[in-house]
Design a protein around this motif. Sequence first.
Motif, PDB file in Angstrom:
ATOM      1  N   ARG A  87      -8.065  41.723  10.374  1.00 10.73           N
ATOM      2  CA  ARG A  87      -7.337  41.482   9.128  1.00 10.73           C
ATOM      3  C   ARG A  87      -5.847  41.739   9.324  1.00 10.73           C
ATOM      4  N   ASN A  88      -5.039  41.147   8.456  1.00 14.48           N
ATOM      5  CA  ASN A  88      -3.591  41.343   8.548  1.00 14.48           C
ATOM      6  C   ASN A  88      -3.258  42.816   8.396  1.00 14.48           C
ATOM      7  N   PHE A  89      -2.463  43.301   9.346  1.00 14.23           N
ATOM      8  CA  PHE A  89      -2.179  44.731   9.371  1.00 14.23           C
ATOM      9  C   PHE A  89      -0.865  44.942  10.112  1.00 14.23           C
ATOM     10  N   ASP A  90       0.042  45.728   9.520  1.00 19.07           N
ATOM     11  CA  ASP A  90       1.343  45.992  10.140  1.00 19.07           C
ATOM     12  C   ASP A  90       1.363  47.418  10.688  1.00 19.07           C
ATOM     13  N   PRO A  91       1.235  47.572  12.024  1.00 18.58           N
ATOM     14  CA  PRO A  91       1.228  48.924  12.604  1.00 18.58           C
ATOM     15  C   PRO A  91       2.570  49.627  12.504  1.00 18.58           C
ATOM     16  N   HIS A  92       3.637  48.890  12.120  1.00 17.35           N
ATOM     17  CA  HIS A  92       4.972  49.490  11.992  1.00 17.35           C
ATOM     18  C   HIS A  92       5.213  50.050  10.591  1.00 17.35           C
ATOM     19  N   ASP A  93       4.218  49.949   9.718  1.00 18.92           N
ATOM     20  CA  ASP A  93       4.364  50.461   8.357  1.00 18.92           C
ATOM     21  C   ASP A  93       4.679  51.962   8.382  1.00 18.92           C
ATOM     22  N   GLN A  94       5.373  52.425   7.343  1.00 23.60           N
ATOM     23  CA  GLN A  94       5.749  53.847   7.285  1.00 23.60           C
ATOM     24  C   GLN A  94       4.527  54.756   7.247  1.00 23.60           C
ATOM     25  N   ASN A  95       3.445  54.300   6.653  1.00 22.96           N
ATOM     26  CA  ASN A  95       2.207  55.075   6.603  1.00 22.96           C
ATOM     27  C   ASN A  95       1.067  54.242   7.193  1.00 22.96           C
ATOM     28  N   PRO A  96       1.090  54.035   8.514  1.00 17.43           N
ATOM     29  CA  PRO A  96       0.136  53.105   9.131  1.00 17.43           C
ATOM     30  C   PRO A  96      -1.322  53.523   8.997  1.00 17.43           C
ATOM     31  N   ILE A  97      -1.605  54.823   9.045  1.00 23.80           N
ATOM     32  CA  ILE A  97      -3.003  55.258   8.943  1.00 23.80           C
ATOM     33  C   ILE A  97      -3.543  54.973   7.542  1.00 23.80           C
ATOM     34  N   GLU A  98      -2.724  55.266   6.545  1.00 24.79           N
ATOM     35  CA  GLU A  98      -3.138  54.975   5.167  1.00 24.79           C
ATOM     36  C   GLU A  98      -3.363  53.480   4.985  1.00 24.79           C
ATOM     37  N   LEU A  99      -2.462  52.672   5.582  1.00 20.35           N
ATOM     38  CA  LEU A  99      -2.607  51.225   5.480  1.00 20.35           C
ATOM     39  C   LEU A  99      -3.852  50.742   6.203  1.00 20.35           C
ATOM     40  N   LEU A 100      -4.175  51.383   7.344  1.00 26.13           N
ATOM     41  CA  LEU A 100      -5.382  51.022   8.088  1.00 26.13           C
ATOM     42  C   LEU A 100      -6.623  51.259   7.238  1.00 26.13           C
ATOM     43  N   LEU A 101      -6.662  52.396   6.537  1.00 20.77           N
ATOM     44  CA  LEU A 101      -7.814  52.713   5.692  1.00 20.77           C
ATOM     45  C   LEU A 101      -7.896  51.780   4.489  1.00 20.77           C
ATOM     46  N   GLN A 102      -6.737  51.360   3.997  1.00 19.84           N
ATOM     47  CA  GLN A 102      -6.726  50.408   2.886  1.00 19.84           C
ATOM     48  C   GLN A 102      -7.175  49.023   3.340  1.00 19.84           C
ATOM     49  N   THR A 103      -6.844  48.682   4.583  1.00 18.60           N
ATOM     50  CA  THR A 103      -7.212  47.378   5.134  1.00 18.60           C
ATOM     51  C   THR A 103      -8.703  47.302   5.416  1.00 18.60           C
ATOM     52  N   TYR A 104      -9.278  48.437   5.824  1.00 23.59           N
ATOM     53  CA  TYR A 104     -10.712  48.497   6.130  1.00 23.59           C
ATOM     54  C   TYR A 104     -11.374  49.563   5.250  1.00 23.59           C
ATOM     55  N   ILE A 168     -10.818  50.096  15.820  1.00 23.84           N
ATOM     56  CA  ILE A 168     -10.388  50.841  17.007  1.00 23.84           C
ATOM     57  C   ILE A 168      -9.189  50.183  17.659  1.00 23.84           C
ATOM     58  N   MET A 169      -9.230  48.866  17.832  1.00 25.67           N
ATOM     59  CA  MET A 169      -8.131  48.163  18.501  1.00 25.67           C
ATOM     60  C   MET A 169      -6.834  48.259  17.703  1.00 25.67           C
ATOM     61  N   GLN A 170      -6.924  48.128  16.381  1.00 22.33           N
ATOM     62  CA  GLN A 170      -5.708  48.207  15.577  1.00 22.33           C
ATOM     63  C   GLN A 170      -5.204  49.645  15.494  1.00 22.33           C
ATOM     64  N   VAL A 174      -1.388  51.418  16.417  1.00 20.62           N
ATOM     65  CA  VAL A 174      -0.665  52.435  15.646  1.00 20.62           C
ATOM     66  C   VAL A 174      -0.314  53.623  16.538  1.00 20.62           C
ATOM     67  N   PHE A 175      -1.297  54.066  17.299  1.00 20.55           N
ATOM     68  CA  PHE A 175      -1.130  55.234  18.157  1.00 20.55           C
ATOM     69  C   PHE A 175      -0.058  54.983  19.222  1.00 20.55           C
ATOM     70  N   ASN A 176      -0.097  53.820  19.859  1.00 13.47           N
ATOM     71  CA  ASN A 176       0.866  53.506  20.917  1.00 13.47           C
ATOM     72  C   ASN A 176       2.283  53.398  20.378  1.00 13.47           C
ATOM     73  N   ILE A 177       2.434  52.825  19.193  1.00 12.43           N
ATOM     74  CA  ILE A 177       3.762  52.720  18.585  1.00 12.43           C
ATOM     75  C   ILE A 177       4.300  54.104  18.256  1.00 12.43           C
ATOM     76  N   ALA A 178       3.415  54.979  17.735  1.00  9.63           N
ATOM     77  CA  ALA A 178       3.837  56.346  17.405  1.00  9.63           C
ATOM     78  C   ALA A 178       4.304  57.084  18.658  1.00  9.63           C
ATOM     79  N   ILE A 179       3.597  56.879  19.773  1.00  9.79           N
ATOM     80  CA  ILE A 179       3.990  57.514  21.025  1.00  9.79           C
ATOM     81  C   ILE A 179       5.347  56.981  21.491  1.00  9.79           C
ATOM     82  N   ALA A 180       5.506  55.651  21.421  1.00 10.64           N
ATOM     83  CA  ALA A 180       6.756  55.038  21.876  1.00 10.64           C
ATOM     84  C   ALA A 180       7.948  55.534  21.070  1.00 10.64           C
TER      85      ALA A 180
END
Length: 243
Positions: A87-104, A168-170, A174-180
């Motif tokens: 599904r459409n999902f922006d990992p650069h969002d300010q609250n990506p985990i919250e958005l991930l839970l909203q998306t799924y 998991i993939m999405q 999120v995790f990789n962007i946070a690390i970067a």
Amino acid sequence: MTRNLVKIRYNGIKYQVRAGATVLNALEEVGVSFIHGTSCRQGICGSCALIYRINEESELLGLLGCQHFVVDGMEIMSTPHIPSKERNFDPHDQNPIELLLQTYPEINNCNDCNACNTICPLEIDVNNVIKGFAKWELNEAIDMSSKCVACGLCSLRCPVNIMPENIIMQARGVFNIAIAQSMVPIPNKAKKELARETMELDRICLMSKESLTLQANSLRREILEGFIGYEKMDSEKDFQESD
């Protein structure tokens, strides 16, 4: 010399196949054909995911055909296409985990049936991975699911329509962007190495299908020759020790 054979079924058809072979190799040796990708047999893409039972047991299990060895009495079935679109999902969002839970949102519907754990060919604790995401425990969930190759068998079995492999993939994105974003400045030496690797990646991306196939086959030969060399060295060592 007579080869040891085991009896299996594949999609309802009986076969006698070579003992000690992977499922993929065993089936190909008796005439079953499969479509191969460039990195086939590496155990990284999940494309050869199959389901099976042993000797009419009730438990349904999953395997990767390139990694799992045949066992006498296996009843193996190919898997259908799984319409599991991200599904459409922006990992650069300010609250990506919250958005991930909203998306799924179906993440919260898990009923602990454990079907995902039973079917997973890599024995990932998918049930607790999904619970980890639901509890915002991103680090732990990513760590537990590090072996996931997105084969989709868990989605196929889930009774509440959770798509763990997509989540998991999405989440990894999120995790990789946070690390970067939290990394310290890269040293000049590392920058040069990164630039070199980027140029090599660009070169590979511009290669034709035929050139990529030739390079992949060459790499396979190098790996095979390396294995043969190690086996030869080991056998010579054993011979010397026996003297």
